[in-house]
Enzyme design. Structure first.
Site, PDB file in Angstrom:
ATOM      1  N   ARG A  38       0.964  -1.079  -0.125  1.00 12.34           N
ATOM      2  CA  ARG A  38      -0.154   0.018  -0.188  1.00 12.34           C
ATOM      3  C   ARG A  38       0.900   1.248   0.040  1.00 12.34           C
ATOM      4  NH1 ARG A  38      -2.807  -4.089   1.625  1.00 12.34           N
ATOM      5  NH2 ARG A  38      -5.123  -4.008   0.619  1.00 12.34           N
ATOM      6  N   ASP A  61       0.584  -7.008  -3.318  1.00 14.32           N
ATOM      7  CA  ASP A  61      -1.066  -6.633  -3.171  1.00 14.32           C
ATOM      8  C   ASP A  61      -1.349  -5.964  -4.373  1.00 14.32           C
ATOM      9  OD1 ASP A  61      -3.729  -6.240  -1.877  1.00 14.32           O
ATOM     10  OD2 ASP A  61      -2.730  -6.577  -0.061  1.00 14.32           O
ATOM     11  N   HIS A  72      -6.231 -10.258  -4.334  1.00 14.25           N
ATOM     12  CA  HIS A  72      -5.175  -9.044  -4.225  1.00 14.25           C
ATOM     13  C   HIS A  72      -4.270  -9.046  -5.120  1.00 14.25           C
ATOM     14  CE1 HIS A  72      -6.708  -7.157  -0.180  1.00 14.25           C
ATOM     15  NE2 HIS A  72      -7.123  -8.467  -0.244  1.00 14.25           N
ATOM     16  N   ASP A  92      -6.830 -14.413   1.091  1.00 11.27           N
ATOM     17  CA  ASP A  92      -7.981 -13.545   1.590  1.00 11.27           C
ATOM     18  C   ASP A  92      -8.702 -12.838   0.495  1.00 11.27           C
ATOM     19  OD1 ASP A  92      -5.608 -12.084   1.154  1.00 11.27           O
ATOM     20  OD2 ASP A  92      -6.630 -10.362   2.569  1.00 11.27           O
ATOM     21  N   GLU A  93      -9.982 -12.511   0.841  1.00  8.75           N
ATOM     22  CA  GLU A  93     -10.961 -11.575   0.136  1.00  8.75           C
ATOM     23  C   GLU A  93     -10.761 -11.577  -1.392  1.00  8.75           C
ATOM     24  OE1 GLU A  93     -10.996  -7.775   3.253  1.00  8.75           O
ATOM     25  OE2 GLU A  93      -9.313  -7.838   1.890  1.00  8.75           O
ATOM     26  N   TRP A 109      -7.661 -13.709  11.212  1.00  6.35           N
ATOM     27  CA  TRP A 109      -7.813 -12.501  11.345  1.00  6.35           C
ATOM     28  C   TRP A 109      -9.194 -11.722  11.358  1.00  6.35           C
ATOM     29  CZ3 TRP A 109      -9.911  -8.804   7.575  1.00  6.35           C
ATOM     30  CH2 TRP A 109     -10.523  -9.277   6.310  1.00  6.35           C
ATOM     31  N   TYR A 148      -5.396  -5.548  15.626  1.00  3.41           N
ATOM     32  CA  TYR A 148      -4.468  -4.936  14.342  1.00  3.41           C
ATOM     33  C   TYR A 148      -4.122  -3.631  14.702  1.00  3.41           C
ATOM     34  CZ  TYR A 148      -5.843  -7.772  10.334  1.00  3.41           C
ATOM     35  OH  TYR A 148      -5.783  -8.672   9.340  1.00  3.41           O
ATOM     36  N   TRP A 193      -1.031  -2.736   8.206  1.00  8.30           N
ATOM     37  CA  TRP A 193      -1.431  -2.244   6.839  1.00  8.30           C
ATOM     38  C   TRP A 193      -1.220  -0.849   6.780  1.00  8.30           C
ATOM     39  CZ3 TRP A 193      -2.248  -6.547   4.672  1.00  8.30           C
ATOM     40  CH2 TRP A 193      -2.524  -7.800   5.195  1.00  8.30           C
ATOM     41  N   THR A 194      -0.735  -0.583   5.389  1.00  6.63           N
ATOM     42  CA  THR A 194      -0.347   0.668   5.457  1.00  6.63           C
ATOM     43  C   THR A 194      -0.927   1.661   4.601  1.00  6.63           C
ATOM     44  OG1 THR A 194       1.170   0.231   3.771  1.00  6.63           O
ATOM     45  CG2 THR A 194       2.016   0.043   5.800  1.00  6.63           C
TER      46      THR A 194
END
Ligand SMILES: [Zn+2]
Length: 674
Positions: A179, A208, A275, A349-350, A416, A441, A491-492
């Protein structure tokens, strides 16, 4: 002779005679060693050891690098140099095979010298970190100093004995380098700071949608194209420019070496099959559907932090094509050449599975393999990767969505989305690492204070993080053995520069370190906060821009103070004692409703010195189950020891008098906030 001791190793205890307190004061030491994370057993005694000049030491060759590395700041900043000797060394490091943990160590300081015993280089490193925490905070200032700047004061170390080992083998932090991109120097500093607190897993989120950071020599477009994006607003406000970067294989090997010397394992993550926006931008034919696309754009920072500009394309790999699976395995082969970690993180994920639903080749795969729809396709892919990694002696770890459609045989789950993924894994005989987003987190906020910079919605305060226990109550002791430990994830999205990385990570990382290392029975929030408060000069010397907020209670309102019929009242609170020590300047006074059917409507807050008004904030506010404008700003003078200070609140019970709450002040002492 030790003043007291507990022979039962593993039990938490701190034993100290009152006389030590005075001895410590005389020596200019703190009264109680404030080691974070708290050792399993610490026995303090009278006296101190002084270090200066050439310090002789003996050490097995395999431990030498960890020993020297662990004392680097002492050697840089203190009046000390090391010389190896076999005859009567001042510091003796030896191997002790009977310790219960690979990471365990014992450390004994006497007026004559220091004994360190460990089973592995990691244990030696941890012994040195505990030792460093017994020395003056100023030594933490620099790891590398210009020549001729060493201190000249002898270093005094209190006499004591520590037996220590971690509760969990996995004490991790994750850094998202996609990110926002960090330089190699920033990554190394992040790892170095982790290691001081005995955190031992650096989970490196290397890919990502917003940037691919891992140099693949076989697939160079991943970084030629995928490492860059058009970024609105940052680093140049008002302009959209090319942003990004990547790590060369040599740089990543250097990071692995740097981490290993500090007892830290680097677990690389390559996100698959979701991602993958940057992945597909580099190799569109591997996407689903496979059309040319850009790397994902990002938010306009900081002007419009939560708006994600829409970019045409997909972040999902096409698993119907054999070629996709082949490329993924070949990338993992390159990853394994660089990272010796037993675990390789493959994301998982996702995944937006609608892309697979609409893809002809993916549907053909599902049919041919008789898979259970799109979940089955994800599960099949993870099994392919699992077999690939296992055949090369590694283990697959992924986010809890890898449970969907059935967990691959050897997979470990990183839980998570709360704890349910980790519980399911442990109950079915799989290992799990707990990193529930709503508990630990690091991209979530840590305060309700409006001064806190933008962050992902939600709050995980230091106290909440410290209160987290990685072993869910739902597990039997047998199942609980599958819980490897815990991890805080940074997470940035909102963290574009190093000062913000610091702010999100610290001091919460110290809480994660203690939860992961120290015995559960000995965990005590007040004691931890006290040690951490005493620890602040170290964080300052390390140059960490950590979040710190000191709060104090000025008073409470209750129904007794309010009048029926919406009548306005003045409530006076004597804050002479509670304001003691407060720094002069603007301070925020916040009204926090705690219970009751109604709320408190506010009109003003005023500070009186010996009955004379010296500062006032008049505005309408409300503190109830919802609150608006409930923070008042008052300008505090330098407090006079002979004066009486009163906080006068003008307000009324809103709709009735049944309302209770706290009136408190909190001062944010973080160095940089904007
Ligand atoms: Zn497809």
């Amino acid at each position: 002779m030790w003043l007291a001791s507990k022979s039962n190793f593993g039990q938490v205890s701190f034993v100290k005679l009152p006389s030590l307190f005075f001895a410590a004061l005389v020596l200019g030491l703190s009264a109680e060693p404030e080691i974070v994370p708290k050792p399993q057993l610490l026995v303090a005694a009278e006296g101190a050891l002084s270090l200066q000049g050439v310090v002789t030491y003996a050490c097995p060759p395999s431990f030498d690098e960890s020993f020297r590395c662990g004392l680097q700041r002492l050697l840089t900043n203190g009046p000390v140099s090391l010389a190896k000797t076999a005859e009567n060394p001042l510091i003796e490091v030896r191997e002790r095979a009977d310790l219960p943990s690979e990471e365990g160590y014992s450390l004994e300081v006497t007026p004559r010298g220091i004994q360190i015993a460990a089973k592995s280089p990691r244990g030696v490193y941890y012994a040195t970190q505990s030792l460093m925490q017994l020395m003056p905070a100023s030594l933490m200032a620099r790891a590398i100093a210009p020549p001729g700047e060493k201190g000249s004061e002898p270093i005094s170390i209190p006499v004591l004995k520590i037996e220590d080992s971690p509760r969990f083998p996995w004490r991790g932090l994750m850094l998202d380098s996609s990110r926002h991109f960090q330089t190699v120097a920033e990554v190394k500093r992040f790892i170095d700071l982790m290691s001081i607190y005995k955190l031992n897993v650096f989970h490196w989120h290397l890919t990502d949608g917003h940037g691919w950071r891992f140099e693949s020599r076989k697939y160079p477009e991943l970084t030629n194209k995928g490492a860059w994006r058009m970024q609105p607003g940052y680093p140049v406000p008002g302009k959209t420019e090319r942003y990004g970067g990547f790590y060369t294989q040599e740089q990543m090997k250097e990071v692995v070496r740097f981490a290993a010397a500090r007892g830290v394992t680097v677990v690389p993550e390559i996100e698959m099959p979701g991602h993958c926006f940057a992945f597909v931008a580099a190799y569109p034919e591997l996407g689903c559907p496979g059309k040319p696309q850009e790397t994902d754009r990002f938010f306009t920072y900081p002007a419009d932090a939560q708006r994600f500009p829409k970019v045409e394309g997909t972040d999902v790999l096409c698993l119907g094509k054999d070629r996709t699976v082949q490329v993924c395995k070949e990338i993992l082969d390159e990853v394994m050449e660089i990272f010796p970690s037993p675990f390789i993180h493959v994301g998982g994920d996702e995944v937006n599975k609608s892309h697979w639903k609409n893809c002809k080749v993916c549907q053909e795969r599902i049919k041919a393999r008789k898979l259970d729809g799109e979940d089955g396709l994800q599960s099949w892919f993870m099994q392919e990767l699992d077999h690939h990694l296992v055949s090369r002696g590694r283990r697959l770890i992924g986010w809890d969505e890898i449970l969907e459609g059935g967990l691959a045989e050897n997979a470990t789950v990183m839980s998570w989305q709360g704890e349910k993924g980790g519980i399911h894994a442990a109950k079915t005989g799989h290992d799990a690492v707990m990193s529930p987003s709503n508990r630990i987190y690091l991209d979530h906020g840590q305060s309700e204070n409006p001064l806190e910079p933008a962050h992902w919605p939600g709050t995980n305060s230091l106290a909440q993080v410290y209160a987290y226990d990685p072993v869910p109550a739902a597990l039997t002791p047998e199942e609980a053995r599958h819980i490897l430990g815990l991890q805080g994830n940074l997470w940035t999205v909102f963290t574009h520069e190093e000062w913000l990385l610091d702010l999100q990570t610290w001091p919460r990382a110290a809480a994660i370190a203690e939860v992961g290392w120290s015995a559960k029975e000995g965990r005590d929030w007040d004691h931890f906060l006290g040690r951490l408060r005493a620890h602040r000069p170290r964080l300052d010397a390390l140059g960490i821009n950590y979040w710190w907020e000191e709060s104090r209670e000025f008073g409470r309102w209750t129904p007794a103070a309010l009048k029926p019929g919406q009548e306005v009242v003045d409530m006076d609170f004597d804050i002479t004692a509670s304001a003691s020590g407060l720094r002069p300047g603007k301070q925020s006074i916040t009204f926090t409703y705690t219970k009751g059917a109604h709320g408190l409507s506010l009109q003003s807050a005023t500070l009186l010195e010996n009955g004379r008004e010296i500062s006032s904030d008049k505005h309408d506010g409300f503190a109830g189950s919802k609150h608006t404008g409930n923070t008042y700003t008052l300008d505090f003078p330098t407090l006079r020891p002979d004066a009486k200070y009163v906080l006068r609140i003008r307000g009324l019970g809103d709709g009735g008098t049944d309302s209770y709450g706290l009136i408190g002040q909190s001062a944010v002492e973080t160095k940089r906030l904007r």
